[in-house]
Design an enzyme around this catalytic site. Structure first.
Site, short mmCIF file in Angstrom:
data_model
loop_
_atom_site.label_atom_id
_atom_site.label_comp_id
_atom_site.label_asym_id
_atom_site.label_seq_id
_atom_site.Cartn_x
_atom_site.Cartn_y
_atom_site.Cartn_z
N GLY A 163 5.50 19.48 9.59
CA GLY A 163 4.98 19.15 8.64
C GLY A 163 5.42 19.68 7.26
O GLY A 163 5.22 19.17 5.94
N GLY A 164 6.14 20.72 7.22
CA GLY A 164 7.18 21.25 6.21
C GLY A 164 6.24 21.84 5.05
O GLY A 164 4.80 22.06 5.36
N LYS A 208 -5.13 20.43 -2.22
CA LYS A 208 -6.15 19.40 -2.25
C LYS A 208 -7.44 19.95 -1.71
O LYS A 208 -8.70 19.77 -2.17
CB LYS A 208 -5.71 18.11 -1.69
N GLY A 221 3.36 22.34 -15.15
CA GLY A 221 3.49 20.87 -14.35
C GLY A 221 2.50 20.82 -13.42
O GLY A 221 1.39 21.46 -13.58
N ALA A 222 2.43 19.88 -12.39
CA ALA A 222 1.46 19.48 -11.22
C ALA A 222 0.97 20.98 -10.69
O ALA A 222 -0.28 21.35 -10.70
CB ALA A 222 1.86 18.64 -10.48
N GLY A 229 8.53 25.10 -11.60
CA GLY A 229 9.54 24.03 -10.82
C GLY A 229 9.77 24.70 -9.39
O GLY A 229 9.83 25.45 -8.85
N HIS A 254 -16.88 -4.89 -9.95
CA HIS A 254 -17.85 -4.06 -11.05
C HIS A 254 -19.17 -3.42 -10.29
O HIS A 254 -19.70 -4.31 -9.45
CB HIS A 254 -18.09 -5.03 -12.12
#
Length: 468
Positions: free
Chosen positions: A37-38, A49, A180-181, A268, A447
């Site tokens: 899965g790295g 998450k 960044g993220a 980064g 909606h």
């Protein structure tokens, strides 16, 4: 010990490439030195998450009265938060193990490198080296946290994202270098749980790759949350002061010293291209990335590269698609696949940041569109005018759309708000289909939803706003 395809690295690029190769009839093996899965599944996308969801749940408890619910003092059990995140990551990694078995892919544990043309050498944890033959070798070794010369990650005073996910105790204060993220996600997580967070960004605005309006909105929201933000600033040096760190920060008005428990370096990534045998075969690189053609073939026949180690956006979903395109191209050339795969349009890659509120974007920013020579129509719809957002208590943010005024081409979409990462796909698919604004307006949106705000923003762009 011979294979049709050997993939070095089992992240979202590598394991997906391996599965597709097996589906197309290739005898396939994947080499992994750590966990299937790295980084994405084990130390990146997925476990972060889980942490961010915990922060969101805790934030709900702080505002439960807004929903008519009274809750006693909610407390953060930091070790339990970390444990849940690791559990989610472990479950996903086991899922990849299952997929490898299901697709009859051999998993070779160890560190892989190019030995010679058509050969991969794998060294196991005991130092034993074994050579495997392969007609096609796909490099998918990913990337790691980039280190600045004056901001070396030591795991104690200066940490990277991996340490930030498993700290033994919650720090009372943290300096996040880079917005960044990774930087803004961890800033939200720790700040929500009660850590005093300061973001230091070298560029003039946070989340600098996003549309300028997105940057302004997130900065406003973060400051409201109590996060201190310093732009046009850089950390020049960090030293321990016994209980924590002192960081010398260079600003436009001079140098100041910030004190905190820890510094998180989020400046980064750097591709993992060292010690994998590139020099042995003469594989060409440039600016720390492996050079490939549109089907991910390197300059050496039979050697390919995908994911974070090649030029392009370093995103999990990009790596996965690159792996599929690479393998399908190989299969086509060997008459195992009916057609040449479509190449990737890197101008139509969605980017998602999972802070709160979330950020999602694809295509041109307004500034980039104008600089490219387009005459544009821009529409912006605030979630404060959305019925679903109001009902959910999530009125922060907006949807911004950009269209070419001449032909109605959808140039880009930029969103900041609750769950916007779930609705960016509409723009991606529409742009792939070369849809104009009229088709989107003619398509009835449900909606009440947050997603209908995309349609509302388009109405604004063309002077047809109903709900604003």
């Amino acid at each position: 010990m011979a294979y049709d395809v050997i993939v070095i690295g089992s992240g979202p690029g590598g394991y997906v490439a391996a599965i597709r190769a097996s589906q197309l009839g290739f005898k396939t093996a994947v080499v992994e030195r750590e966990n299937l899965g790295g980084i994405c599944l084990n130390w990146g996308c997925i476990p972060t998450k889980a942490l961010l969801k915990t922060a969101q749940v805790f934030e709900y408890t702080q505002h439960s009265k807004d929903y008519g619910i009274t809750i006693g003092d909610a407390k953060v059990e930091f070790d339990a938060v970390i444990k849940r995140s690791r559990g989610v990551a472990d479950k996903m990694s086991r899922g990849v193990q299952f997929l490898m078995k299901k697709n009859k892919i051999d998993v070779i544990m160890g560190t892989g490198k190019l030995k010679s043309k058509g050969q991969v050498e794998v060294t196991d944890k005991d130092g034993k080296a074994t050579v495997y033959d392969a007609k096609h070798i796909i490099l998918a070794t990913g990337a790691r946290a980039r280190e600045l010369p004056n901001l070396k990650i030591d795991g104690k005073n200066v940490i990277g994202y991996r340490q930030a996910m498993v700290l033994p105790a919650q720090p009372k204060s943290m300096i996040v270098v880079g917005s960044g993220a990774i930087g803004v996600e961890f800033a939200y997580f720790y700040a929500t749980l009660g850590t005093k967070v300061t973001i230091v960004e070298f560029l003039p605005r946070i989340v600098p790759v996003e549309d300028e309006d997105i940057s302004k909105e997130l900065e406003k929201i973060y400051k409201k949350k109590g996060i201190e933000i310093m732009t046009n600033a850089s950390v020049e040096a960090v030293e321990s002061n016994g209980d924590g760190v002192k960081a010398k920060v260079k600003t436009q008005t001079g140098e100041i010293t910030l004190e905190a428990d820890v510094v998180l370096s989020a400046v980064g990534i750097a591709a993992n291209i060292e010690n994998i045998g590139l020099e042995t075969l003469g594989v060409k690189t440039d600016k720390g990335r492996v050079l490939v053609d549109q089907y991910y073939q390197t300059n050496i026949p039979g050697v390919y590269a995908i994911g974070d180690m090649v030029p392009g956006q370093a995103l999990a979903h990009v790596a996965s698609k690159e792996g599929i395109v690479c393998v399908e191209s190989i299969a086509y050339n060997e008459k195992k696949y009916a057609h040449k795969p479509a190449t990737i349009d890197y101008m139509n890659i969605p980017g998602c940041t999972y802070c709160a509120p979330e950020i999602a974007s694809v295509g041109y920013t307004e500034k980039a569109a104008r600089e490219a020579g387009y005459e544009v129509k821009v529409g912006k719809f605030p979630f404060s005018a959305s019925g679903k957002a109001s009902a959910a208590g999530a009125t922060e943010g907006f949807v911004k759309v950009i269209f070419d005024a001449k032909y109605g081409e959808w140039l880009g979409t930029h969103m900041i708000g609750a769950n916007v990462t779930e609705i960016i796909a509409e723009t991606v698919v529409a742009r792939k289909l070369e849809t104009t604004y009229q088709e989107v307006l003619d398509a009835i949106h449900p909606h009440p939803t947050m997603s209908e705000s995309v349609k509302d923003a388009i109405e604004v762009a063309y002077g047809e706003a109903i709900h604003l």
